[in-house]
Design a protein around this motif. Structure first.
Motif, PDB file in Angstrom:
ATOM      1  N   SER A   8       0.838  -1.208   0.000  1.00 12.22           N
ATOM      2  CA  SER A   8       0.000   0.000   0.000  1.00 12.22           C
ATOM      3  C   SER A   8       0.868   1.251   0.000  1.00 12.22           C
ATOM      4  O   SER A   8       1.912   1.295   0.660  1.00 12.22           O
ATOM      5  CB  SER A   8      -0.886   0.022   1.243  1.00 12.22           C
TER       6      SER A   8
ATOM      7  N   VAL B   8      -2.580  -4.545  -1.712  1.00 18.38           N
ATOM      8  CA  VAL B   8      -2.508  -3.079  -1.794  1.00 18.38           C
ATOM      9  C   VAL B   8      -3.837  -2.559  -1.263  1.00 18.38           C
ATOM     10  O   VAL B   8      -4.900  -2.919  -1.778  1.00 18.38           O
ATOM     11  CB  VAL B   8      -2.293  -2.597  -3.239  1.00 18.38           C
ATOM     12  N   LYS B  32      -2.274   6.111   0.909  1.00 19.12           N
ATOM     13  CA  LYS B  32      -3.199   5.123   0.350  1.00 19.12           C
ATOM     14  C   LYS B  32      -4.606   5.649   0.118  1.00 19.12           C
ATOM     15  O   LYS B  32      -5.404   4.998  -0.544  1.00 19.12           O
ATOM     16  CB  LYS B  32      -3.234   3.861   1.222  1.00 19.12           C
TER      17      LYS B  32
END
Lengths: 138, 477
Positions: A8, B8, B32
């Motif tokens: 991320s 992710v 993010k």
């Protein structure tokens, strides 16, 4: 199973309250506390016309601004005052003379001459009244 | 099921755009929840991304009604319950929260004698004042709110004509301070004294905004065709001709000043680089906060919306700030502003109003209403390689609010900096909060970004997304 990688995106962002803090030691652009205003070009204390202030004109008392203040002194030392009361002496800077100086009254003036122990009243051209001592008179 | 080598996560969408989005629409820099490109709402319910607000024209709010010109400035506060005013290129308009007044006595909109460009309107006590430019100079109109009868030459009769220039204006108590080209003008209603050249910043300067804060007038001045900007402090009494203090922006052009929660914000740009900046006056320096692209907004194009600064840039409406102070400051493209050229924006009744024109015969005054399908959100790009191996996305998991009715958003993944992309996956099932998509048809790639599109969204029921997780595995090149 092996632990998966966390890919991320990461980017640290502070909170709003942190980002909008004034840094310690940072000089604010001017300062105001109650009726006191401190700025690089100006200082004022008080409200309305009950103000003591200073700016590039000089210092003043009794008005919101320098112009028209009942007491003001400009940067050349010129004093404007509604009235003045002196309980003791007026001395001339740089000398030991006291009670010496000219008081202008329209075209005339009154000279208080402490060194020679006399008062002269001048009509604008000539001395007319002497109180005290003068060698050889007028 | 394929092995999951990596994940992710995209969440925390309240963070708005990436800090480098104004420089690179395919940036890899960001958190993010940050976007590389977006036009979406991340402030109404922080943490969720949802579609932009749509625009609904006010009644009579287009050329088919009475808005037959660009409304350039909207008074950002009511003068009475559900009443305010706005100034166009040649007319004074009267508005409510839902309609532009047509007719009445006097009949609105009222034509302003010799006006070619309305600049600003403001209320001072029982009167409305309007600043406008004529063919070669400027003027101030005065209109008692009780009679609404305009004195078209009040400024020049009371003192003198204005410069042909922007005329930002602010008030406090009975004092009005306004920009007048190189000058600042002052009107003190208590003494009925107007001086349109009270302060002179010199040839080549232009006063671009004025605000009142902390008993001080804050005056933004540009010099040399916007190659240098300066913010001056001027005593609250507005009697003196001496400035109290100053801070330099530098070789940059100032757009506007805005006071919010006791802080003076400033929008400016460096003409030598891409993008624009919003910062705040922190002590004697300007501290840049966030950057944006488009055009530099001016004194007519700023408003408050959900504790953030709303402003116009190019054809879009932007938001800058944090909904609550515990969250980070965000900057985001919130919505489309209507026609190609935006005029004034304001939120006098809470809901933002935006004026726009196509530069021809089409004009509108609209307000936020419902949801727009001209809305999308794209994450920053994320590198998903591992050594020599590329990343292959296998599964996407989307968390939403419980969806209602026809609420919908479409998801896809772009790879290799946008060179390839997956099919779109529909996020729509009513009452569902977790949406899982498998067999993502995107080949193994070096990088990905998430794309959320509301092109097929609903205009009544939003599709707020809280979190998206991409699961993938590494494959040999």
């Amino acid at each position: 199973m092996a632990k998966s990688k966390n890919l991320s995106p990461k980017f640290k962002i502070p909170s709003s309250e942190k980002e909008l803090e004034l840094q310690i030691g940072q000089v604010p652009m001017g300062s105001q506390q109650g009726g006191l205003s401190l700025f690089s070009n100006k200082f004022k204390r008080g409200y309305g016309d009950a103000v003591f202030g200073s700016d590039s004109n000089g210092i003043w008392l009794g008005a919101a601004e320098f112009t028209g203040a009942p007491f003001r002194v400009d940067m050349n030392g010129n004093v404007v005052a509604t009235s003045a009361t002196f309980g003791e002496y007026i001395s001339k800077a740089g000398t030991s003379q006291v009670f010496t100086g000219d008081f202008n009254l329209n075209d005339a003036n009154v000279k208080i001459d402490g060194a020679n122990k006399r008062i002269l009243i001048n009509d604008g051209s000539n001395d007319r009244i002497l109180i005290g001592y003068q060698l050889n008179g007028f | 099921m394929a092995d999951i080598d990596f994940e992710v996560i995209f969440e925390g969408f309240n963070e708005g755009q990436s800090p480098l989005a104004h420089l690179d629409s395919k940036t890899f820099i960001g958190n993010k929840g940050q976007a590389s490109e977006m036009k979406a709402d991340v402030i109404s319910n922080p943490g969720f991304v949802t579609q932009s607000p749509a625009l609904a024209d006010l009644t009579n709010g287009t050329q088919a009604g009475v808005v037959d010109q660009l409304i350039r400035h909207i008074l950002d506060r009511p003068t009475a319950s559900d009443t305010t005013y706005a100034i166009g290129t040649t007319k004074l308009f009267k508005l409510s929260s839902t309609a532009v007044t047509s007719g009445g006595s006097p009949s609105f909109p009222q034509a302003i004698t010799n006006a070619v460009s309305g600049e600003s309107v403001i209320r001072l006590k029982a009167n409305l004042y309007g600043f406008f430019n004529r063919a070669a100079d400027g003027e101030i109109l005065k209109m008692p709110l009780a009679t609404e009868v305009i004195d078209h030459t009040w400024g020049s009769v009371t003192d003198a004509v204005l410069e042909d220039a922007p005329h930002p204006v602010a008030t406090k108590e009975d004092v009005m301070v306004f920009g007048n080209g190189r000058y600042v003008g002052v009107y003190v209603e208590g003494s009925a004294t107007l001086d349109v050249q009270k302060l002179d910043f010199g040839q080549g300067s232009e006063v671009v905004d004025v605000v009142f804060h902390s008993n001080i007038w804050w005056i933004a001045v540009n010099y040399g065709e916007g190659k240098k900007g300066q913010v001056y402090l001027y005593d609250g009494s507005a009697i003196s001709t001496i400035l109290s203090d100053e801070a330099g922006v530098g070789d940059q052009k100032i757009g506007f000043l805005y006071v919010l929660n006791g802080i003076v914000y400033i929008a400016y740009n460096d003409t030598s680089s891409t993008g624009f900046t919003i910062g705040w006056l922190s002590g004697r320096r300007i501290k840049p906060l966030r950057y944006f692209s488009g055009t530099l907004p001016d004194h007519r194009q700023k408003a408050l919306y959900r504790n953030t600064i709303l402003f116009a840039s190019s054809v879009n409406i932007w938001s800058m700030g944090a909904s609550v102070e515990q969250l980070p400051i965000q900057i985001s493209t919130l919505a489309n502003g209507g026609h190609a050229t935006l005029g004034g924006i304001a939120s006098p009744f809470g809901t933002p109003m935006i004026a726009s024109t196509d530069g021809g015969s089409n004009h509108r005054l609209a307000k936020f209403s419902g949801y727009s399908t001209d809305s999308e959100w794209k994450s920053v790009f994320v590198d998903i390689t591992s050594g020599k191996m590329l990343g292959k996305i296998n599964t996407m998991i989307v968390s939403t609010k419980a969806l209602v009715g026809s609420a919908r958003c479409d998801l896809k993944i772009e790879g290799n900096q946008g060179a390839v992309e997956s099919s779109e996956f529909e996020i729509s099932t009513a009452a569902k909060t977790r949406h899982i998509f498998k067999s993502i048809d995107l080949k193994a790639v070096e990088d990905i970004r998430l794309v959320l599109s509301y092109a097929n969204g609903d205009t009544t029921n939003a599709c707020p997304i809280r979190k998206v997780v991409a699961l993938g595995s590494f494959v040999e090149r």
